[in-house]
Write a protein that holds these residues in place. Structure first.
Motif, mmCIF file in Angstrom:
data_model
loop_
_atom_site.group_PDB
_atom_site.id
_atom_site.type_symbol
_atom_site.label_atom_id
_atom_site.label_comp_id
_atom_site.label_asym_id
_atom_site.label_seq_id
_atom_site.Cartn_x
_atom_site.Cartn_y
_atom_site.Cartn_z
ATOM 1 N N ALA A 46 0.819 -1.094 -0.048
ATOM 2 C CA ALA A 46 0.024 0.011 0.045
ATOM 3 C C ALA A 46 0.800 1.417 -0.036
ATOM 4 O O ALA A 46 1.489 1.750 0.950
ATOM 5 C CB ALA A 46 -0.749 -0.284 1.228
ATOM 6 N N GLY A 47 0.939 2.010 -0.888
ATOM 7 C CA GLY A 47 1.536 3.122 -1.115
ATOM 8 C C GLY A 47 2.910 3.249 -1.907
ATOM 9 O O GLY A 47 3.795 2.406 -1.424
ATOM 10 N N LEU A 48 3.047 3.905 -2.799
ATOM 11 C CA LEU A 48 4.606 4.266 -3.351
ATOM 12 C C LEU A 48 5.330 5.008 -2.379
ATOM 13 O O LEU A 48 4.592 5.762 -1.714
ATOM 14 C CB LEU A 48 4.330 4.839 -4.990
ATOM 15 N N GLY A 49 6.422 5.373 -2.803
ATOM 16 C CA GLY A 49 7.267 6.057 -1.833
ATOM 17 C C GLY A 49 8.586 5.570 -1.114
ATOM 18 O O GLY A 49 8.852 4.344 -1.301
ATOM 19 N N ALA A 96 4.116 9.357 -9.445
ATOM 20 C CA ALA A 96 3.574 8.171 -9.393
ATOM 21 C C ALA A 96 3.685 7.309 -10.737
ATOM 22 O O ALA A 96 4.178 6.156 -10.486
ATOM 23 C CB ALA A 96 2.324 8.222 -9.033
ATOM 24 N N ARG A 97 3.466 7.761 -11.587
ATOM 25 C CA ARG A 97 3.543 7.022 -13.114
ATOM 26 C C ARG A 97 5.168 6.603 -13.330
ATOM 27 O O ARG A 97 5.354 5.503 -13.709
ATOM 28 C CB ARG A 97 2.947 7.944 -14.064
ATOM 29 N N ALA A 98 5.925 7.460 -13.089
ATOM 30 C CA ALA A 98 7.354 7.173 -13.177
ATOM 31 C C ALA A 98 7.655 6.122 -12.215
ATOM 32 O O ALA A 98 8.505 5.253 -12.645
ATOM 33 C CB ALA A 98 8.042 8.435 -13.012
ATOM 34 N N GLN A 99 7.387 6.162 -11.042
ATOM 35 C CA GLN A 99 7.604 5.340 -10.170
ATOM 36 C C GLN A 99 7.009 3.751 -10.420
ATOM 37 O O GLN A 99 7.569 2.712 -10.256
ATOM 38 C CB GLN A 99 7.293 5.486 -8.624
ATOM 39 N N ALA A 100 5.886 3.930 -10.934
ATOM 40 C CA ALA A 100 5.256 2.765 -11.417
ATOM 41 C C ALA A 100 5.808 2.223 -12.503
ATOM 42 O O ALA A 100 5.776 1.001 -12.669
ATOM 43 C CB ALA A 100 3.625 3.056 -11.818
ATOM 44 N N ALA A 101 6.232 2.842 -13.579
ATOM 45 C CA ALA A 101 6.896 2.317 -14.565
ATOM 46 C C ALA A 101 8.220 1.614 -14.242
ATOM 47 O O ALA A 101 8.550 0.502 -14.950
ATOM 48 C CB ALA A 101 7.253 3.469 -15.766
ATOM 49 N N GLU A 102 8.878 2.127 -13.173
ATOM 50 C CA GLU A 102 10.144 1.470 -12.807
ATOM 51 C C GLU A 102 9.856 0.097 -12.256
ATOM 52 O O GLU A 102 10.425 -0.965 -12.396
ATOM 53 C CB GLU A 102 10.776 2.270 -11.787
ATOM 54 N N LEU A 103 8.729 0.029 -11.407
ATOM 55 C CA LEU A 103 8.263 -1.277 -10.779
ATOM 56 C C LEU A 103 7.739 -2.318 -11.807
ATOM 57 O O LEU A 103 8.010 -3.612 -11.565
ATOM 58 C CB LEU A 103 7.333 -0.827 -9.744
ATOM 59 N N GLU A 104 6.962 -1.948 -12.664
ATOM 60 C CA GLU A 104 6.357 -2.648 -13.595
ATOM 61 C C GLU A 104 7.395 -3.381 -14.506
ATOM 62 O O GLU A 104 7.261 -4.379 -15.049
ATOM 63 C CB GLU A 104 5.244 -1.845 -14.493
ATOM 64 N N VAL A 106 1.053 -2.550 -10.727
ATOM 65 C CA VAL A 106 0.993 -1.355 -9.994
ATOM 66 C C VAL A 106 -0.322 -0.575 -10.409
ATOM 67 O O VAL A 106 -0.747 -0.728 -11.553
ATOM 68 C CB VAL A 106 1.983 -0.316 -10.377
ATOM 69 N N ARG A 107 -1.237 -0.380 -9.556
ATOM 70 C CA ARG A 107 -2.660 -0.069 -9.490
ATOM 71 C C ARG A 107 -2.597 1.421 -8.840
ATOM 72 O O ARG A 107 -2.599 1.622 -7.853
ATOM 73 C CB ARG A 107 -3.751 -0.784 -8.899
ATOM 74 N N LEU A 108 -2.574 2.432 -9.967
ATOM 75 C CA LEU A 108 -2.596 3.908 -9.590
ATOM 76 C C LEU A 108 -4.083 4.366 -9.417
ATOM 77 O O LEU A 108 -4.752 4.101 -10.116
ATOM 78 C CB LEU A 108 -2.024 4.708 -10.612
ATOM 79 N N GLY A 109 -4.498 5.274 -8.622
ATOM 80 C CA GLY A 109 -5.583 5.956 -8.465
ATOM 81 C C GLY A 109 -6.495 5.410 -7.546
ATOM 82 O O GLY A 109 -7.574 5.591 -7.658
#
Length: 475
Positions: free
Chosen positions: A17-20, A48-56, A62-65
């Motif tokens: 739960a939560g990027l960061g 958040a989208r940049a962080q999500a791309a790194e993890l994906e 990753v589920r944003l929003g």
């Protein structure tokens, strides 16, 4: 999902739960252990989208929003500490019988995963002084020749400390109330609660819940539960804790210590807890002048750090050497300059009333610069206790009226300058007004008792603005 059950993470469905700062490392570690990781995050902005791309790119979902819905098949949630307990995600987890861990709990459970003997944790919490105390503790432990680091809510991440290549003999761990809330199985070697004052009540829901989360630091302690003699609430938490047999309550006090306490006698820090025949004997550890700065609340921090170090068997000389070697972080009761026989002190880190009161208690005659975002605080008690030290007050920030009203009630004779501006240039004006109010021997003290975000990005920027304004005075 107890620690003995999670020896094989392969194929476990874990929701982070939560990027960061805690979420991304947790997702990477769990993915590396073979878990099927889904990260959920409330925000959906560029960062958040940049962080999500790194993890994906690693294979993490990753589920944003949408941080409210429990992903199907979730067996465990690992949450960022800041996520409030009343989040819909956690209600859904409770309904489904899914456990929730914080990053501290995850780190605790992963100790020894690589076959190494896990380093014991010396843990510190409290409303104020945590970071300084943990840094002092790490300095003392290093002076004793131990491999250590200041970790947790500060410095090295706990996951790195537990799983990284660097081996440690012992860890100095700073823990916030948020982190403790989500760390049900943590069992420290020894723990300390420095003080308790209302803070983060919007997150915890009540002072009782906040105190109970702080008190978790004592659960299962093996050697010492360190408490503040001047703050009975901390001793009450020790009494309520379920500790290992033989674990002792050890107090620290700015007065002369009784048996099983550390304290101060004639300018010397002394130990009557970790000595032979503590009814009669005391061990000198250091001089008050070895503590930088030697303000009362900072001496209390030093005593708490010394108590934890002594609980770990550190010799007296290492306490003295470690305190002498310690340099506090910026914006913590830092002397900026003397101009025309007036001292200018930056304690921008005093973001609540408890911290500001400790700061004000360190000086006899003060021109106080205060104000900012009050975070629901009231100021009557702070002003009433500090009134006799105030030569003048300069108010800045969005909620300055709350402080002005408390001054009118409890210190009506103190001159007050109310700066009706929240731009960053207001700090220069505040320092100039403070100079006008101050006389030789006074201290102009920035101890805002409020958060900074109405005017500045953070307390560091606020302190920098103060220091820059002081430099302009002396130019």
């Amino acid at each position: 999902m107890g620690s003995q059950e999670v020896t094989n993470w392969q194929g476990k469905h874990v929701t982070v739960a939560g990027l960061g700062v805690s979420g991304i490392p947790a997702a990477k570690v769990l993915h590396g252990l073979g878990a099927l990781v889904t990260v959920v995050n409330d925000g959906d902005d560029d960062r958040a989208r940049a962080q999500a791309a790194e993890l994906e790119a690693l294979g993490v979902t990753v589920r944003l929003g949408d941080g409210a819905t429990l992903p199907e098949g979730t067996e465990l949630i690992v949450t960022a500490p800041g996520w409030q307990p009343d989040k819909p995600l956690f209600a859904a987890a409770a309904e489904a019988g899914v456990p929730v861990w914080g990053d501290v709990e995850l780190a605790w459970r992963l100790r020894g995963l690589d076959g190494r003997e896990p380093a014991p944790w010396l843990a510190v919490t409290g409303t104020n002084g945590k970071t300084t105390t943990v840094q002092m503790l790490a300095s003392i432990l290093k002076a004793a020749g131990l491999r250590t680091a200041a970790v947790g809510n500060i410095g090295v991440s706990l996951l790195d400390a537990v799983l990284g290549e660097q081996e440690y003999d012992v860890l100095a761990v700073e823990l916030s109330s948020y982190q403790l809330h989500w760390a049900p199985s943590l069992r420290a070697h020894s723990g300390a609660v420095l003080n308790l004052a209302p803070d983060h009540l919007d997150w915890h829901g009540s002072m009782e819940a906040y105190a109970a989360d702080k008190g978790r630091i004592y659960e299962g302690n093996r050697v010492a539960c360190v408490y503040n003699v001047a703050d009975k609430a901390t001793e009450d938490l020790v009494r309520a804790a379920d500790v290992e047999e033989g674990c002792r309550a050890v107090g620290f006090t700015l007065g002369a210590p009784g048996p099983s306490q550390l304290g101060v006698v004639d300018g010397i820090l002394v130990d009557r807890a970790f000595v032979e025949n503590r009814q009669k004997n005391a061990q000198e550890l250091a001089e008050v002048s070895d503590v930088t700065p030697p303000a009362p609340h900072n001496v209390a921090n030093a005593l708490a750090a010394a108590a934890l170090a002594r609980a770990f068997g550190v010799p007296p000389k290492a306490v003295r050497d470690g305190l002498r070697a310690f340099t506090p972080d910026a914006h913590r009761i830092a002397h900026v300059a003397d101009v025309d026989e007036v001292a200018y002190v930056d304690d921008s880190k005093a973001t609540n009333t408890h911290a500001a009161e400790a700061s004000l208690a360190a000086y006899e005659s003060i021109v106080w610069i205060a104000g900012g975002l009050a975070k629901g605080a009231t100021f009557d008690e702070l002003v009433a206790r500090s009134a006799k030290r105030l030569r003048g007050v300069v108010l800045i920030g969005a909620d300055r009226a709350l402080i002005r009203e408390a001054l009118a009630r409890h210190a009506p004779e103190v001159p007050v300058v109310d700066l009706d501006r929240t731009d960053t240039g207001a700090m220069l004006a505040a320092v100039q007004e403070a100079r006008r109010l101050a006389g030789p021997g006074d201290t102009v003290l920035l101890a805002p008792a409020c958060a900074s975000m109405d005017m500045f990005a953070n307390y560091n920027k606020r302190g920098d603005a103060f220091a820059e304004a002081v430099r302009e005075l002396g130019a």
